[in-house]
Design a protein around this motif. Sequence first.
Motif, PDB file in Angstrom:
ATOM      1  N   UNK A 195      -6.246  -2.954   6.494  1.00  0.00           N
ATOM      2  CA  UNK A 195      -6.803  -2.454   5.246  1.00  0.00           C
ATOM      3  C   UNK A 195      -5.702  -2.127   4.249  1.00  0.00           C
ATOM      4  N   UNK A 196      -6.130  -1.808   3.026  1.00  0.00           N
ATOM      5  CA  UNK A 196      -5.207  -1.448   1.968  1.00  0.00           C
ATOM      6  C   UNK A 196      -5.500  -0.041   1.483  1.00  0.00           C
ATOM      7  N   UNK A 197      -4.443   0.639   1.080  1.00  0.00           N
ATOM      8  CA  UNK A 197      -4.624   1.983   0.538  1.00  0.00           C
ATOM      9  C   UNK A 197      -5.413   1.911  -0.762  1.00  0.00           C
ATOM     10  N   UNK A 198      -6.296   2.875  -1.026  1.00  0.00           N
ATOM     11  CA  UNK A 198      -7.083   2.853  -2.270  1.00  0.00           C
ATOM     12  C   UNK A 198      -6.178   2.869  -3.497  1.00  0.00           C
ATOM     13  N   UNK A 199      -6.552   2.077  -4.484  1.00  0.00           N
ATOM     14  CA  UNK A 199      -5.792   2.030  -5.741  1.00  0.00           C
ATOM     15  C   UNK A 199      -6.254   3.185  -6.617  1.00  0.00           C
ATOM     16  N   UNK A 200      -5.310   3.985  -7.051  1.00  0.00           N
ATOM     17  CA  UNK A 200      -5.625   5.149  -7.876  1.00  0.00           C
ATOM     18  C   UNK A 200      -4.889   5.050  -9.208  1.00  0.00           C
ATOM     19  N   UNK A 201      -5.486   5.655 -10.208  1.00  0.00           N
ATOM     20  CA  UNK A 201      -4.906   5.644 -11.544  1.00  0.00           C
ATOM     21  C   UNK A 201      -3.500   6.252 -11.539  1.00  0.00           C
ATOM     22  N   UNK A 202      -3.330   7.361 -10.839  1.00  0.00           N
ATOM     23  CA  UNK A 202      -2.054   8.077 -10.887  1.00  0.00           C
ATOM     24  C   UNK A 202      -0.932   7.298 -10.223  1.00  0.00           C
ATOM     25  N   UNK A 203      -1.240   6.512  -9.185  1.00  0.00           N
ATOM     26  CA  UNK A 203      -0.186   5.854  -8.427  1.00  0.00           C
ATOM     27  C   UNK A 203       0.038   4.411  -8.830  1.00  0.00           C
ATOM     28  N   UNK A 246     -14.467   0.184   0.879  1.00  0.00           N
ATOM     29  CA  UNK A 246     -13.129   0.075   1.447  1.00  0.00           C
ATOM     30  C   UNK A 246     -12.946  -1.073   2.403  1.00  0.00           C
ATOM     31  N   UNK A 247     -14.045  -1.635   2.915  1.00  0.00           N
ATOM     32  CA  UNK A 247     -13.947  -2.716   3.892  1.00  0.00           C
ATOM     33  C   UNK A 247     -15.137  -3.638   3.702  1.00  0.00           C
ATOM     34  N   UNK A 248     -14.860  -4.878   3.285  1.00  0.00           N
ATOM     35  CA  UNK A 248     -15.943  -5.838   3.064  1.00  0.00           C
ATOM     36  C   UNK A 248     -16.522  -6.346   4.389  1.00  0.00           C
ATOM     37  N   UNK A 249     -15.734  -6.307   5.458  1.00  0.00           N
ATOM     38  CA  UNK A 249     -16.187  -6.801   6.761  1.00  0.00           C
ATOM     39  C   UNK A 249     -16.043  -5.652   7.760  1.00  0.00           C
ATOM     40  N   UNK A 250     -17.077  -4.829   7.829  1.00  0.00           N
ATOM     41  CA  UNK A 250     -16.981  -3.579   8.572  1.00  0.00           C
ATOM     42  C   UNK A 250     -16.913  -3.788  10.077  1.00  0.00           C
ATOM     43  N   UNK A 251     -17.468  -4.862  10.596  1.00  0.00           N
ATOM     44  CA  UNK A 251     -17.506  -5.074  12.044  1.00  0.00           C
ATOM     45  C   UNK A 251     -16.595  -6.205  12.482  1.00  0.00           C
ATOM     46  N   UNK A 252     -15.620  -6.550  11.671  1.00  0.00           N
ATOM     47  CA  UNK A 252     -14.671  -7.597  12.041  1.00  0.00           C
ATOM     48  C   UNK A 252     -13.257  -7.086  11.837  1.00  0.00           C
ATOM     49  N   UNK A 253     -12.321  -7.803  12.430  1.00  0.00           N
ATOM     50  CA  UNK A 253     -10.912  -7.463  12.318  1.00  0.00           C
ATOM     51  C   UNK A 253     -10.181  -8.615  11.634  1.00  0.00           C
ATOM     52  N   UNK A 254      -9.331  -8.265  10.689  1.00  0.00           N
ATOM     53  CA  UNK A 254      -8.452  -9.257  10.063  1.00  0.00           C
ATOM     54  C   UNK A 254      -7.132  -8.569   9.755  1.00  0.00           C
ATOM     55  N   UNK A 255      -6.066  -9.084  10.337  1.00  0.00           N
ATOM     56  CA  UNK A 255      -4.755  -8.470  10.172  1.00  0.00           C
ATOM     57  C   UNK A 255      -4.034  -9.141   9.006  1.00  0.00           C
ATOM     58  N   UNK A 256      -3.954  -8.438   7.868  1.00  0.00           N
ATOM     59  CA  UNK A 256      -3.254  -8.972   6.705  1.00  0.00           C
ATOM     60  C   UNK A 256      -1.756  -9.119   6.970  1.00  0.00           C
TER      61      UNK A 256
END
Length: 572
Positions: free
Chosen positions: A373-381, A497-507
Amino acid sequence: MRALLRQLRQTANRVAEYADTQIVADAITIGSAPDCHIQLLGHAVAPEHAVIRRSGSGLNVSARGGARITVNGAATSSSRLAPGDVVEIAGNRLSVLEQPPGFDAAFAVQQRADVSKSEFESGFRTELEQTWLSKRRTAWTLLLLVPLLAFAIPLATALLHRSGTVTPSWVADDTFWSAGPLTAAHAQAVGRKCEACHQQFFVHARDQDCRKCHDQVRDHVSPAHLALTKLGPPGRCGQCHEEHHAPGGSLIIRDDRLCVACHADAHGRFGSLEVQPVTGFAPGEHPGFMATVLEPPGSHEIERLGSISRGGGGDPEPQDWRPVRVPVLSGHEHSNLKFSHAQHLDGSRVQRTSDSKPLGCADCHTLAADGEHFAPIKMATACSRCHELTFDERSPERQLPHGKPRDAMLMIEDYYARRFSDPTMANAGPVRRRLPDSPVVDETCRDAPITCATRRAVFEITNQFTRRGCVSCHVVRDNGSADIHQRYEVQPVRLIGDYFTDTHFNHRLHAVQKDLTGDEACLSCHKARTTSESSVLMLPDIGKCLECHGDARARNRVTLQCASCHAYHSQS
């Protein structure tokens, strides 16, 4: 002592032959036992009949346990030996030879010619009667010993252990019944406490015993959905996760046949549930991917799933949004966010403020520690490095608070109230160049300061929520209220936060693809350079995966199993 042993024998056609063997030992044993250095056969030969040792510069032979030997025709129990001497034991001849160079002694052995096959067997203990035990005594001993060691003592120690009594480590406990070692994780968690999983004697570990630790594990099919299928009641956890017999020390079963056994006949087994059949991971054998997105009640996806939206008009509240599954190629998500990937990746339009180079994927997207997964994109960061929330070129350091529309309105009002009432602020500070598309505002005030400040604040608030500012990235609803503080409503951003909640994909593993790395690896799957609408999912379908992957039958492909991507126990 190093001795040369020469075995003399005659072949069937009466031709003499010999075989030499080297013996290295402190003492050379002679007898019928198979572990003797010189084995002689015959009923009169004891298992350990005699032994030869060095004595000074010569050799000495002595009988063992009252046995008798003959040296040069004379019966004796002990005698010194010299080259040429002959030792006879029950018709077998042992001649002392001159020792060759490198040896301390040499012997020639000639077995009796009339040795029968039965005498070969007499060199081994093959019958119980040849020991001190008898059949009856042994049977009764084992009849009492086996239940005592295998049942009574382990049962007693198990009961004492459960009561808190410490038993000696040398006493047989209930691990005597163990069918095999535990997996590493369970051995670390419970050690030798069999009762942690086996609450009842002689009963398999029950599901409720497993769930004491694995309380977050969900069933593969929920009870409500299971009632709509033809699968029947689920089996025990232990039917699939066989502790003590886990192949390779893992409880997770990765055999594709476990999945395909049901999913190949999806229409027949899953009843009214809409499940596409799967027979493998190859073209035509696996359906296209479905992504999970958030949709407001009343949308066609929700209606298709039978959800009910609230009555009344207007946009739904955030808590009314529901996750739905849509095809990755044709589905869209309504996130209330306006964003163009194509614009931000266009180096002629957008550059980094640090080095004026084009933006890359990693400038905004940070991979999480799990690699998936990826960290959420926030305005401040992320966004604030390029996008400032300034609203007046005369005060370039003052920025509106992000995510708090009412606080932003109050800040605008406070700023202009002071600006029009404080003469020292009229020309305070440098004036920043006017932003593109910003309206030209006449700053001349001919009315009362509070009137001018209010009018200018209302103008700027309207500008932020309708023309530029908040409305540039967010969906803003104008409800027409006379109160400026209540009129504009910024719709909350609804990203999953996760388009594929029951699957695994290693970026992380896919950051290098053949000769592609960095942004090129990302953009080979995600069409960000050509996507200008934030509602587009930009997710690859199964065809992209099949370019590199396949099941066990595929050639020149990276092999994937069902368990490589799918979780049997749902996490949602």
